[in-house]
Structure formats: C-alpha cells, structure tokens
Design a protein around this motif. Structure first.
Motif, PDB file in Angstrom:
ATOM      1  N   LEU A 106       8.055  -2.306   8.503  1.00  0.00           N
ATOM      2  CA  LEU A 106       6.762  -2.303   9.181  1.00  0.00           C
ATOM      3  C   LEU A 106       6.517  -3.716   9.706  1.00  0.00           C
ATOM      4  O   LEU A 106       6.238  -4.627   8.933  1.00  0.00           O
ATOM      5  CB  LEU A 106       5.641  -1.906   8.218  1.00  0.00           C
ATOM      6  N   VAL A 148       7.805  -6.433   5.453  1.00  0.00           N
ATOM      7  CA  VAL A 148       7.255  -5.251   4.789  1.00  0.00           C
ATOM      8  C   VAL A 148       8.194  -4.077   5.046  1.00  0.00           C
ATOM      9  O   VAL A 148       8.593  -3.810   6.175  1.00  0.00           O
ATOM     10  CB  VAL A 148       5.847  -4.915   5.315  1.00  0.00           C
ATOM     11  N   TYR A 186       0.849  -1.194   0.000  1.00  0.00           N
ATOM     12  CA  TYR A 186       0.000   0.000   0.000  1.00  0.00           C
ATOM     13  C   TYR A 186       0.879   1.236   0.000  1.00  0.00           C
ATOM     14  O   TYR A 186       2.083   1.153   0.198  1.00  0.00           O
ATOM     15  CB  TYR A 186      -0.936   0.020   1.203  1.00  0.00           C
ATOM     16  N   LYS A 187       0.230   2.384  -0.262  1.00  0.00           N
ATOM     17  CA  LYS A 187       0.952   3.653  -0.242  1.00  0.00           C
ATOM     18  C   LYS A 187       0.392   4.526   0.871  1.00  0.00           C
ATOM     19  O   LYS A 187      -0.744   4.352   1.297  1.00  0.00           O
ATOM     20  CB  LYS A 187       0.800   4.359  -1.592  1.00  0.00           C
ATOM     21  N   SER A 188       1.179   5.506   1.315  1.00  0.00           N
ATOM     22  CA  SER A 188       0.725   6.392   2.387  1.00  0.00           C
ATOM     23  C   SER A 188      -0.316   7.362   1.819  1.00  0.00           C
ATOM     24  O   SER A 188      -0.451   7.493   0.614  1.00  0.00           O
ATOM     25  CB  SER A 188       1.901   7.144   2.981  1.00  0.00           C
ATOM     26  N   PRO A 189      -1.064   8.068   2.695  1.00  0.00           N
ATOM     27  CA  PRO A 189      -2.174   8.912   2.229  1.00  0.00           C
ATOM     28  C   PRO A 189      -1.793   9.868   1.097  1.00  0.00           C
ATOM     29  O   PRO A 189      -2.599  10.107   0.206  1.00  0.00           O
ATOM     30  CB  PRO A 189      -2.558   9.687   3.482  1.00  0.00           C
ATOM     31  N   TRP A 190      -0.602  10.392   1.105  1.00  0.00           N
ATOM     32  CA  TRP A 190      -0.241  11.319   0.035  1.00  0.00           C
ATOM     33  C   TRP A 190       0.652  10.661  -1.019  1.00  0.00           C
ATOM     34  O   TRP A 190       1.259  11.344  -1.834  1.00  0.00           O
ATOM     35  CB  TRP A 190       0.418  12.569   0.621  1.00  0.00           C
ATOM     36  N   PHE A 242       5.033   5.873   9.214  1.00  0.00           N
ATOM     37  CA  PHE A 242       4.707   5.703   7.802  1.00  0.00           C
ATOM     38  C   PHE A 242       3.749   6.793   7.336  1.00  0.00           C
ATOM     39  O   PHE A 242       3.941   7.415   6.300  1.00  0.00           O
ATOM     40  CB  PHE A 242       4.072   4.315   7.631  1.00  0.00           C
ATOM     41  N   LEU A 243       2.719   7.048   8.159  1.00  0.00           N
ATOM     42  CA  LEU A 243       1.727   8.071   7.820  1.00  0.00           C
ATOM     43  C   LEU A 243       2.340   9.457   7.786  1.00  0.00           C
ATOM     44  O   LEU A 243       1.994  10.290   6.955  1.00  0.00           O
ATOM     45  CB  LEU A 243       0.616   8.080   8.876  1.00  0.00           C
ATOM     46  N   ASP A 283       3.497   9.462  -0.835  1.00  0.00           N
ATOM     47  CA  ASP A 283       4.929   9.718  -0.810  1.00  0.00           C
ATOM     48  C   ASP A 283       5.739   8.598  -0.177  1.00  0.00           C
ATOM     49  O   ASP A 283       6.957   8.575  -0.294  1.00  0.00           O
ATOM     50  CB  ASP A 283       5.237  11.053  -0.117  1.00  0.00           C
ATOM     51  N   VAL A 284       5.066   7.671   0.504  1.00  0.00           N
ATOM     52  CA  VAL A 284       5.770   6.502   1.035  1.00  0.00           C
ATOM     53  C   VAL A 284       5.066   5.252   0.518  1.00  0.00           C
ATOM     54  O   VAL A 284       3.849   5.218   0.407  1.00  0.00           O
ATOM     55  CB  VAL A 284       5.787   6.489   2.579  1.00  0.00           C
ATOM     56  N   ASP A 336       5.601  10.408   7.522  1.00  0.00           N
ATOM     57  CA  ASP A 336       6.867  10.707   6.850  1.00  0.00           C
ATOM     58  C   ASP A 336       6.712  11.792   5.797  1.00  0.00           C
ATOM     59  O   ASP A 336       7.595  12.627   5.622  1.00  0.00           O
ATOM     60  CB  ASP A 336       7.481   9.453   6.220  1.00  0.00           C
ATOM     61  N   GLY A 337       5.562  11.789   5.104  1.00  0.00           N
ATOM     62  CA  GLY A 337       5.345  12.800   4.074  1.00  0.00           C
ATOM     63  C   GLY A 337       5.438  14.210   4.634  1.00  0.00           C
ATOM     64  O   GLY A 337       6.188  15.042   4.124  1.00  0.00           O
ATOM     65  N   CYS A 338       4.698  14.465   5.736  1.00  0.00           N
ATOM     66  CA  CYS A 338       4.750  15.797   6.367  1.00  0.00           C
ATOM     67  C   CYS A 338       6.144  16.065   6.885  1.00  0.00           C
ATOM     68  O   CYS A 338       6.699  17.155   6.730  1.00  0.00           O
ATOM     69  CB  CYS A 338       3.799  15.889   7.548  1.00  0.00           C
ATOM     70  N   ARG A 372       3.558   2.387  11.922  1.00  0.00           N
ATOM     71  CA  ARG A 372       2.541   2.867  10.968  1.00  0.00           C
ATOM     72  C   ARG A 372       2.380   4.373  11.084  1.00  0.00           C
ATOM     73  O   ARG A 372       2.131   5.061  10.103  1.00  0.00           O
ATOM     74  CB  ARG A 372       1.197   2.202  11.245  1.00  0.00           C
ATOM     75  N   VAL A 392      -5.066   9.359   8.811  1.00  0.00           N
ATOM     76  CA  VAL A 392      -4.822  10.499   9.693  1.00  0.00           C
ATOM     77  C   VAL A 392      -5.955  10.706  10.702  1.00  0.00           C
ATOM     78  O   VAL A 392      -5.687  10.908  11.888  1.00  0.00           O
ATOM     79  CB  VAL A 392      -4.541  11.769   8.863  1.00  0.00           C
ATOM     80  N   LEU A 438      -3.574  -7.798   7.204  1.00  0.00           N
ATOM     81  CA  LEU A 438      -3.448  -6.988   5.991  1.00  0.00           C
ATOM     82  C   LEU A 438      -4.582  -5.971   5.899  1.00  0.00           C
ATOM     83  O   LEU A 438      -4.366  -4.803   5.585  1.00  0.00           O
ATOM     84  CB  LEU A 438      -3.450  -7.916   4.778  1.00  0.00           C
ATOM     85  N   ALA A 483       9.027   0.057   4.347  1.00  0.00           N
ATOM     86  CA  ALA A 483       8.484   1.343   3.927  1.00  0.00           C
ATOM     87  C   ALA A 483       9.606   2.179   3.328  1.00  0.00           C
ATOM     88  O   ALA A 483      10.672   2.314   3.920  1.00  0.00           O
ATOM     89  CB  ALA A 483       7.871   2.068   5.118  1.00  0.00           C
ATOM     90  N   ASP A 510      -4.084  -3.251   8.397  1.00  0.00           N
ATOM     91  CA  ASP A 510      -3.009  -2.393   7.907  1.00  0.00           C
ATOM     92  C   ASP A 510      -3.528  -1.416   6.861  1.00  0.00           C
ATOM     93  O   ASP A 510      -3.258  -0.231   6.914  1.00  0.00           O
ATOM     94  CB  ASP A 510      -1.940  -3.275   7.262  1.00  0.00           C
ATOM     95  N   ARG A 511      -4.307  -1.965   5.903  1.00  0.00           N
ATOM     96  CA  ARG A 511      -4.810  -1.130   4.803  1.00  0.00           C
ATOM     97  C   ARG A 511      -5.674  -0.005   5.332  1.00  0.00           C
ATOM     98  O   ARG A 511      -5.608   1.116   4.852  1.00  0.00           O
ATOM     99  CB  ARG A 511      -5.614  -1.987   3.825  1.00  0.00           C
ATOM    100  N   GLY A 529      10.338  10.387   8.897  1.00  0.00           N
ATOM    101  CA  GLY A 529       9.248   9.750   9.614  1.00  0.00           C
ATOM    102  C   GLY A 529       9.675   9.160  10.937  1.00  0.00           C
ATOM    103  O   GLY A 529       8.884   9.065  11.866  1.00  0.00           O
ATOM    104  N   VAL A 537      -3.590   2.819   7.428  1.00  0.00           N
ATOM    105  CA  VAL A 537      -2.713   3.745   6.712  1.00  0.00           C
ATOM    106  C   VAL A 537      -3.387   4.298   5.457  1.00  0.00           C
ATOM    107  O   VAL A 537      -2.747   4.949   4.653  1.00  0.00           O
ATOM    108  CB  VAL A 537      -1.370   3.084   6.320  1.00  0.00           C
ATOM    109  N   SER A 538      -4.706   4.045   5.309  1.00  0.00           N
ATOM    110  CA  SER A 538      -5.358   4.445   4.062  1.00  0.00           C
ATOM    111  C   SER A 538      -5.493   5.957   3.977  1.00  0.00           C
ATOM    112  O   SER A 538      -5.421   6.669   4.972  1.00  0.00           O
ATOM    113  CB  SER A 538      -6.743   3.807   3.970  1.00  0.00           C
ATOM    114  N   ARG A 539      -5.711   6.414   2.753  1.00  0.00           N
ATOM    115  CA  ARG A 539      -5.831   7.844   2.484  1.00  0.00           C
ATOM    116  C   ARG A 539      -6.976   8.452   3.291  1.00  0.00           C
ATOM    117  O   ARG A 539      -6.858   9.512   3.874  1.00  0.00           O
ATOM    118  CB  ARG A 539      -6.088   8.029   0.986  1.00  0.00           C
TER     119      ARG A 539
END
Lengths: 76, 589
Positions: B420, A60, A44-48, B308-309, A50-51, B311-313, B305, B217, B204, A62, B207-208, B321, B211-213
């Motif tokens: 993870l 697994v 899977y991918k992170s919400p944006w 993981f969520l 980017d990961v 790291d972008g910010c 996780r 958050v 699984l 990341a 997990d999905r 992250g 961390v889903s869009r």
C-alpha cells in the motif's frame, strides 16, 4: 509475549520470530523483507478483518490475515 | 538537421513497483508512459530515447519487481532482461521514502550487474516525511555511484545522465556480494538514513478512515457514484455543443458537395462524416470528464486501498484483491485490463481475471450506457443506473470468477500480498494535461481511425439493402433478447470497436439516409423505432455483457496463447448477457 501475527492488534508492534508458511509464500515474504528479526507494526485491518496492513522496513504491506497464522512473533 | 548520434547507450531502469520508474522514464525520454500511484502499473517493457550532445540513450523501463527471480510474469520479464545483459548500464531506482525495502532489490542488482548507477528517487517525498539521506555513505556502502532525483519535479536528471556516462566509460565494477540481502539492506539503511521528524499524521488518519470498517465500503460506493454522476451530468453540455457544431458542419459539407453525385455525397457526408461525428460527440465529453477524475484517484493512491477493501469479497469468490485493480483498469480499456492481469500471481486466478475483465464497461461502452441512461431515465435515474451497471459488471465478474475457480480451474489457493503506497498529493495540473491530451484524445483518435472507414462501409451496406436484410435475419433473435434486429446487428458490427454501436444503430434505423440532426443522437428516432424503457434496459445490459472487442480478444489470445480460452472469453460474457436479457424481458413484459 509470544503469539501469531494474525492476532497482533492494530497499533501494536512486534518482532518476527519464525515464519512457518508454505514455501512459496515464505519466499515472497522474504522478497518484501519479512524475515525473522524484522520489526513490524500492525497499521489496520480491512472491514471484515480478513486483510491486515503491516508496516515494515519503511513500507506498508497488505496480507491475508489467515496467511499470518503461521508466523510467530514476540509482541512489545 | 540533427547530426547522427556518435554513441548509443542502452540503459535499463530496474526497481520496486511504484518507486517512480515510469515518472523517471517519462522525464528522461519526454515520452508519456502512463503513471499512477499503485504497484504493478508497468507490466510490459517500455522503451524510449533521450539525446544529450552526441550521445543517444535508449531507456528500457522494466516492470517493477521485488526480486530478480520471482514467480509472476512481470518479475520473470524483468529478471530475464537483466540476466541477458542486454544493456550497457542498469539504473537501480530506489524510493528514498522507503529506502530499506528498495535496497533489497538494489543489492540483488549490484550482485548481478557490473555497470550500475543507483538512483534514489522521490527525494522530495522523503524530505516531506522528515528523512535525511547521506549519499556519500550510501555510495561507500554499496560500492556504486548514487544519484538523488525527484523525477516528478525534474530534479537530478542531468546528474543521472552524467553518471550513466561515467559508469559506461569507466572500468567495470567487481560484482558485489551480500550473504543476505535483507539484513544487508537493513544495515546499509541504518548507516545512511536518519529521521529528523515524525512523519506527517494526515496520511495515516486518511488511511484509517478510508479502509475502516464503518466508512470503507460506503466511501468506495460514494466515490463511484460521484464520479459517474459528474460524468453523466457534466457530459450533457459539451455533448450538446459538439452536436450543434457537427450539425453546422453537416450542412456546410452538404453545401460544398452539392455538385457531387448523390452516392459520393452519401458516402462522404452520411457515411464517413456522420459516423465519425457521432463517435466523437458520444465519446469525447464523458471521457474528458471521467479520465481526469479517475486519474486523480490513481495518482493519490486510492486504487490499492480499493483492492485492500475488496480482497475479502474477492477471496470468497476464489479471486484476489488485485482483480479489483485489473477491473478498474478495464474501465479505461479492457485490453489494458487483460494485460494488467499479469500482476496476479496465481495462474488460475489470473485466467479467471482475464476471462471476466470485459464485464466492466470500457470507455467504448461507457458512453453508450450514459447516452441510453440519460435518454430513457432522465434526472438522477441515469447516474444511479450507470453506477449500478458498473457495480453489476463487477459483481457478475466476481461471481463468474468464483464459479470458474470453484469448478473448471480448481487448483491450489493463492496468496495475496500487496504494497500500500503512501498517499501522495495529486498533481492536478499534470493530471489534467495527461488525462485530457494523452488518454482522452488518444482514445478518441483510435476510435476515429475505426469509425471513418466503418462509416463508408456502413453507408454502402445500408444503401445496397444488405443492412436491412441482416436486420431482418437477426430480428427474431433480437426480439428474444428484449431488443430487435437493428440493435443486435449494431453489436455485431461494432466488434472492431465498441464505440461504433450507437452510430451503426442509427445508420441501420435510418437505412443510410440523412438525419435531421447528426449528433442529436436520435432520442426521437429510437422512440419511433418502437423503443421502450424496457428495450433501453435490455440494451444497457447487453452493452455490459457481450463479446469483447477484437482488440481485447487479440490481447487475450496473446496473454493465454490458447484459442479455447479466447473463445471462452467471447462466450462467457455473451452467455451472461443473453440470459440476463431474456430474464429481463420476461420479468418486465
């Protein structure tokens, strides 16, 4: 079909062809077992987006999606 | 009387992060090294002893690594320890549920060390996932003895100790040689492990969702809020109970010491006893609720996780992250969070993470936030405000990291690679015992050892009018920050331990005299001292952002070996707090 690893969609599988990342990252990926010939599965991918979470060798991992651009894979 | 041990064996535990090395270490030594389901938990070297008959074993728990010649601090420590050959035997710990990856490091150990026992841990986890392992074949392929264990259930430990004895007494094994450990590990694993059934699907799916869009958050924020709310709400009742108990003790002590001169009674009862009682009744209840809840998240494997969520910010702020993990550790104790920054590879990001770690409230400041929140903003306001404080701390920590890495610490951009781990069912019983006994009582005990002598000193200061003199001196600066002299003095004197802030404040306000209620925690007292909700808000903000306690500062010095950087760690949060307080005062009038 050949593409770069950052384009692998969640749920898809691929085999690593070539790792063209910066030397430090290539070494690090090697420690985790990500080398040419390794079968990976995009979990899977992170919400944006980017990961990216990749499944390989029973674990697994990341990684930042932009770091995956320079890894070539063959999709199944 | 126990007889002197005849033999002493030094055993090192090496393995990937999160393969249960610390659990194995604890099970073997009966020690309580903190464990959690996330990579990078153990960053230093922990040592412990076990005894069987006439043999004593000295175990060293190495930090988890993926390679023996890695770049990051924890990997360097592990690599050097094995290179120096400072052990009679090395136990290479593998994760049975992720054997192939574990074997890469195991093969590296086998090609460097002559006396090795391979320990395949987490066998129960692998069985649950439908994995079957042929131990005999693995032993043959590796050329070293293999023992299967499930350390969290205590299975296979005696067999492991027996095997360690055999390896130590037996002849040295020739060093193994594998041209390419990665492909060799693949081949060995393929020959020894088979999968009976498909792995459980719930992990699984969970997990999905986590961390889903759409949900990732919001779930993270909701979890933070629920934990804070449960802590604030749940801490009320035990706090009250403890307060009554300490009041009763206060009266009894005063009665018992009726014969003593007033100053002795003052030092012992109003100084030592009252300060200790306040520290305990402020700290203990919230911590006894917060730690178990946090440990559940840790044990399940939610923390990676979260990294993981986020790291972008974090990456946008020039961070990483993994900083989310070190900030989470900081919620427990900032000194631990600072040490934990070793898991961050890039030097500049590590430094930014070290300098900003004290911006999340540690367990010494958390109760102060909760206390002020519930006194001045009753109802649902308190948990929202406290959760808001934690979030504000994280946001400012990230903003400051971003500013630092964008300017002063400019350097090459780093990478983010993190494993993870699979979700594990939390071991509730163990969590309760571990977090209550080990963490809560340990933290309370440490606070008490500071509080008791501080209470004596404070009482003397208060009764020699030195305290009120200092309050007067600090008052103008305090007013500028939207607080007053007594509060600022409390922050200054609480440098050894943040837990002291509230007791010092109460002592300064009463001038060392006796209180109506020792542990009523002085809501009326604060009001009569002219506190408004604006004051409370400023104090909460300054609690969040001011200098780290002396322990944390010492740890920062140890980690950076630089007085300048330690000073920066002192000044940065203080400056942030000062500016925010002045802004709040001007905004709120």
């Amino acid at each position: 079909m050949e593409t770069s690893l950052d384009r692998l969609r969640p749920g898809c599988r691929a085999v690593i062809m070539k790792v063209n990342t910066a030397p430090a990252l290539t070494r690090r990926l090697r420690d985790f077992g990500l080398v040419p010939g390794t079968a990976v599965h995009c979990r899977y991918k992170s919400p944006w987006g980017d990961v990216t979470a990749l499944y390989l060798r029973g674990a697994v991992l990341a990684l930042r999606t932009k770091d995956l651009r320079r890894i070539r894979v063959r999709c199944e | 009387m126990r007889s002197k041990p005849v033999r002493m064996r030094k055993v090192a535990l090496a393995g990937n992060p999160n393969v249960g090395k610390s659990t194995l270490f604890n099970a073997l030594t009966g020690l309580r090294q903190h464990t959690g389901n996330w990579p990078g938990k153990t960053v230093g070297l922990a040592q412990g002893r076990a005894r069987r008959g006439k043999t004593e074993y000295l175990f060293t728990d190495l930090p988890g690594t993926y390679t023996l010649d890695g770049a990051s601090e924890d990997e360097r420590i592990a690599g050097e320890f094995l290179k120096d050959g400072d052990s009679d035997c090395v136990v290479a710990v593998c994760d049975a549920s992720c054997l192939e990856r574990s074997l890469i490091l195991t093969l590296q150990v086998l090609s460097r060390c002559r006396r090795v026992v391979v320990c395949v841990n987490l066998m129960d986890e692998a069985e649950r996932q439908g994995l079957r392992l042929d131990l005999k074949a693995l032993e043959k392929a590796l050329g070293a003895p293999v023992v299967a264990t499930s350390a969290n259930r205590g299975r296979g430990l005696e067999a492991l100790l027996a095997q360690i004895d055999r390896v130590c007494d037996g002849p040295e094994r020739p060093l193994g040689h594998w041209e390419d450990p990665v492909s060799a590990a693949e081949a060995v694993c393929a020959a020894c492990q088979t999968r009976d059934s498909a792995p459980e699907g719930w992990r699984l799916t969970l997990d999905r969702v986590l961390v889903s869009r759409r949900h990732g958050v919001p779930i993270l924020l909701a979890l933070l809020f629920v934990i804070v709310w449960l802590t604030v709400w749940g801490a009320n009742y035990p706090s009250e109970l403890l307060g009554r108990l300490f009041d009763w003790g206060y009266d009894r002590l005063t009665g018992i010491l009726a014969w003593a001169p007033w100053w002795l009674r003052g030092v012992l009862v109003d100084g030592l006893y009252a300060t200790s009682a306040r520290v305990i009744s402020v700290m203990l209840p919230p911590m006894a609720i917060f730690f178990p809840l946090f440990t559940v998240l840790e044990d399940v494997g939610y923390l990676p996780r979260m990294a993981f969520l986020l790291d972008g910010c974090m990456a946008k702020c020039g961070g990483c992250g993994k900083q989310a993990l070190t900030l989470a550790m900081g919620l427990g104790c900032n000194a631990v969070g600072v040490t934990g920054c070793r898991i961050i590879d890039s030097p500049r990001e590590r430094l930014a993470a070290i300098l900003t770690n004290a911006m999340v409230p540690c367990n010494g400041r958390f109760p102060t936030l909760i206390l002020l929140g519930s006194l001045f903003f009753p109802g649902l306001g308190a948990p929202f405000l406290v959760a808001g404080c934690v979030m504000l701390g994280v946001l400012v920590a990230m903003a400051v990291s971003g500013a630092l890495t964008g300017t002063v610490l400019k350097n090459q951009e780093s990478t983010f690679i993190m494993e993870l781990p699979p979700f594990r069912r939390p071991r509730i019983g163990q969590i309760l015992i571990r977090s209550l006994l080990d963490r809560t009582l340990f933290v309370a005990g440490r606070a008490l050892t500071v509080a008791a002598p501080a209470g004596v000193v404070l009482w003397i200061l208060a009764n020699t009018r030195l305290l009120s003199l200092a309050v007067g001196l600090l008052d103008p600066l305090g007013r500028l920050l939207g607080m007053d002299g007594a509060i600022l003095l409390a922050f200054c004197l609480a440098l050894p331990a943040n837990e002291l802030t509230v007791p010092v404040l109460l002592m300064a306000l009463t001038g060392g005299g006796s209180l109506q209620s020792v542990a009523g925690l002085g809501g009326e007292l604060l009001l009569s001292a002219g506190w408004t909700w604006q004051t409370a808000l400023c104090v909460m903000v300054f609690t969040l952002f001011h200098w780290p306690c002396s322990t944390t500062l010492m740890t920062i010095y140890q980690e950076t070996r630089s007085i300048g950087k330690t000073a920066a760690a002192f000044i940065l949060p203080t400056a942030v707090g000062g500016v925010l307080c002045i802004m709040l005062r001007l905004l709120l009038g």
